[in-house]
Enzyme design. Structure first.
Site, PDB file in Angstrom:
ATOM      1  N   SER A  41       0.829  -1.205   0.000  1.00  0.00           N
ATOM      2  CA  SER A  41       0.000   0.000   0.000  1.00  0.00           C
ATOM      3  C   SER A  41       0.860   1.250   0.000  1.00  0.00           C
ATOM      4  O   SER A  41       1.955   1.268   0.567  1.00  0.00           O
ATOM      5  CB  SER A  41      -0.951   0.016   1.210  1.00  0.00           C
ATOM      6  N   HIS A  78      -3.680   7.157  -3.773  1.00  0.00           N
ATOM      7  CA  HIS A  78      -3.890   5.938  -2.990  1.00  0.00           C
ATOM      8  C   HIS A  78      -3.702   4.735  -3.904  1.00  0.00           C
ATOM      9  O   HIS A  78      -4.271   4.673  -4.992  1.00  0.00           O
ATOM     10  CB  HIS A  78      -5.302   5.945  -2.385  1.00  0.00           C
ATOM     11  N   ASN A 114      -3.090   0.317  -3.671  1.00  0.00           N
ATOM     12  CA  ASN A 114      -3.041  -0.893  -2.856  1.00  0.00           C
ATOM     13  C   ASN A 114      -3.160  -2.123  -3.742  1.00  0.00           C
ATOM     14  O   ASN A 114      -3.972  -2.144  -4.672  1.00  0.00           O
ATOM     15  CB  ASN A 114      -4.157  -0.889  -1.808  1.00  0.00           C
ATOM     16  N   ARG A 171      -3.009  -6.634  -3.247  1.00  0.00           N
ATOM     17  CA  ARG A 171      -3.005  -7.658  -2.208  1.00  0.00           C
ATOM     18  C   ARG A 171      -3.355  -9.034  -2.770  1.00  0.00           C
ATOM     19  O   ARG A 171      -3.983  -9.155  -3.825  1.00  0.00           O
ATOM     20  CB  ARG A 171      -4.016  -7.303  -1.104  1.00  0.00           C
ATOM     21  N   GLY A 193      -3.110  -8.321  16.993  1.00  0.00           N
ATOM     22  CA  GLY A 193      -1.698  -8.052  16.850  1.00  0.00           C
ATOM     23  C   GLY A 193      -1.305  -7.224  15.649  1.00  0.00           C
ATOM     24  O   GLY A 193      -0.112  -6.965  15.441  1.00  0.00           O
ATOM     25  N   ARG A 240      -0.591  -3.928  13.506  1.00  0.00           N
ATOM     26  CA  ARG A 240      -0.101  -2.623  13.940  1.00  0.00           C
ATOM     27  C   ARG A 240      -1.101  -1.529  13.613  1.00  0.00           C
ATOM     28  O   ARG A 240      -1.304  -1.169  12.444  1.00  0.00           O
ATOM     29  CB  ARG A 240       1.238  -2.321  13.265  1.00  0.00           C
TER      30      ARG A 240
END
Length: 336
Positions: free
Chosen positions: A128, A142, A144, A146, A294, A296
């Protein structure tokens, strides 16, 4: 910026993919990470060439539950207020809310017979980039990409690609929108003549603030649920990875020396607020991230602009430059 070339990058992620996944998935993950390493390095270099008063700060991090990431952030520069370039690998188990979200996506992707559960293994690899500039005439960019893979306890692994490229300006410059969309259209047409039309429509519908009755920006392309086992979809992902720089950077460079008024800077703060509203209230990727144990939160919040303003009754005056943008956001246009 502290150097992390492709070799160091790949070494950092070595061992991140659990052995429970098939050899095919391991090979595919290596290809994706190699692609993302090249895109990350090139994009950071291109952006750093533009910004001379600030530098990227590089932070590799590990996730105790499985996986890790490499996050590069640049803040408080002469050109950029905040820019983040991030690659993340997330593995392990998922809470039921996230499992249900992915199961709906997988049903669209394939003729899925299995039902995902909290005991299934998950793999997500994402790239990203978000560019927030100081100048109100530079749109926020922007980008991204995946891959998501789920391994049910019974049955075969299910994987799919997704991604997005869009621009979010404070002021409407039609030739900029046309350039951005034509670049993406020409890229899409090399793979499937219907991709641009479908993914542009999907982008306009996805980045919509229903409480405002307007899109977040001028769109681009948004796609999801492309089966990862099909070679043609990987080829499309590679083309997307190579298209953000020629689509967005010419617009950025064109406006980086534009002068701006106090009023224009104030309007940008209002548009920043709209960006934040969408991300925190409606963005599915943001919601999914918050569900992951977990993960971030710093990485998620780093995608937001550093400053914003919620003025009272801040709708622009009819006939103003600001209103020219809002009219288009309330009725998405055909740009290419």
């Amino acid at each position: 910026m502290e150097e992390m070339n492709e070799q160091k990058f790949m070494s950092f992620f070595k061992g991140c993919i659990p052995s429970s996944f098939s050899q095919d998935t391991h090979q595919q993950a290596q290809k994706i990470l190699t692609l993302f390493a090249k895109v990350r390095e090139n994009l950071c270099q291109e952006l750093q060439k533009i910004e001379h008063s600030a530098k990227f700060k590089l932070e590799p991090w590990k996730r105790a539950e499985g996986g890790g990431g490499v996050t590069a952030v640049m803040t408080e520069g002469a050109v950029f207020s905040k820019t983040i370039v991030d690659v993340s690998v997330i593995t392990g188990k998922l809470p039921m809310a996230a499992v249900k979200h992915l199961h709906e996506a997988a049903k669209i992707t394939t003729s899925l017979d299995e039902t995902f559960t909290e005991d299934d293994n998950f793999l997500g690899i994402s790239f990203s980039c978000i560019v927030h500039a100081n100048n109100p005439h530079i749109p926020t960019g922007h980008f991204n990409l995946r891959i998501v893979v789920m391994k049910p306890r019974k049955g075969h692994e299910v994987g799919w690609y997704g991604g997005v490229m869009d621009i979010n300006p404070s002021y409407l410059v039609r030739e900029d929108a046309t350039h951005f969309h034509k670049t993406l259209r020409d890229m899409c047409n090399k793979h499937n003549p219907s991709h641009y039309t479908n993914f542009k429509k999907w982008c306009d519908e996805y980045f919509f603030n229903p409480h405002r009755g307007e899109t977040r920006g001028l769109g681009g392309i948004f796609f999801d649920n492309l089966p990862s086992k099909e070679k043609k979809n990987y080829a499309f992902l590679v083309s997307c990875a190579e298209s953000f720089v020629p689509a967005y950077l010419p617009i950025l460079k064109k406006h980086m020396h534009d002068t701006s008024t106090v009023q224009e800077k104030a309007w940008k703060q209002i548009r920043n607020a709209r960006y934040i509203e969408f991300n925190l209230m409606h963005d599915q990727g943001m919601k999914f991230g918050f569900q992951l144990p977990g993960f971030r939160k710093e990485t998620l919040f780093a995608t937001l602009p550093p400053t914003a303003s919620w003025g009272y009754k801040s709708d622009p005056k009819p006939g103003s430059k600001e209103n020219d943008l809002v009219r288009v956001l309330r009725c998405p246009q055909k740009w290419a």
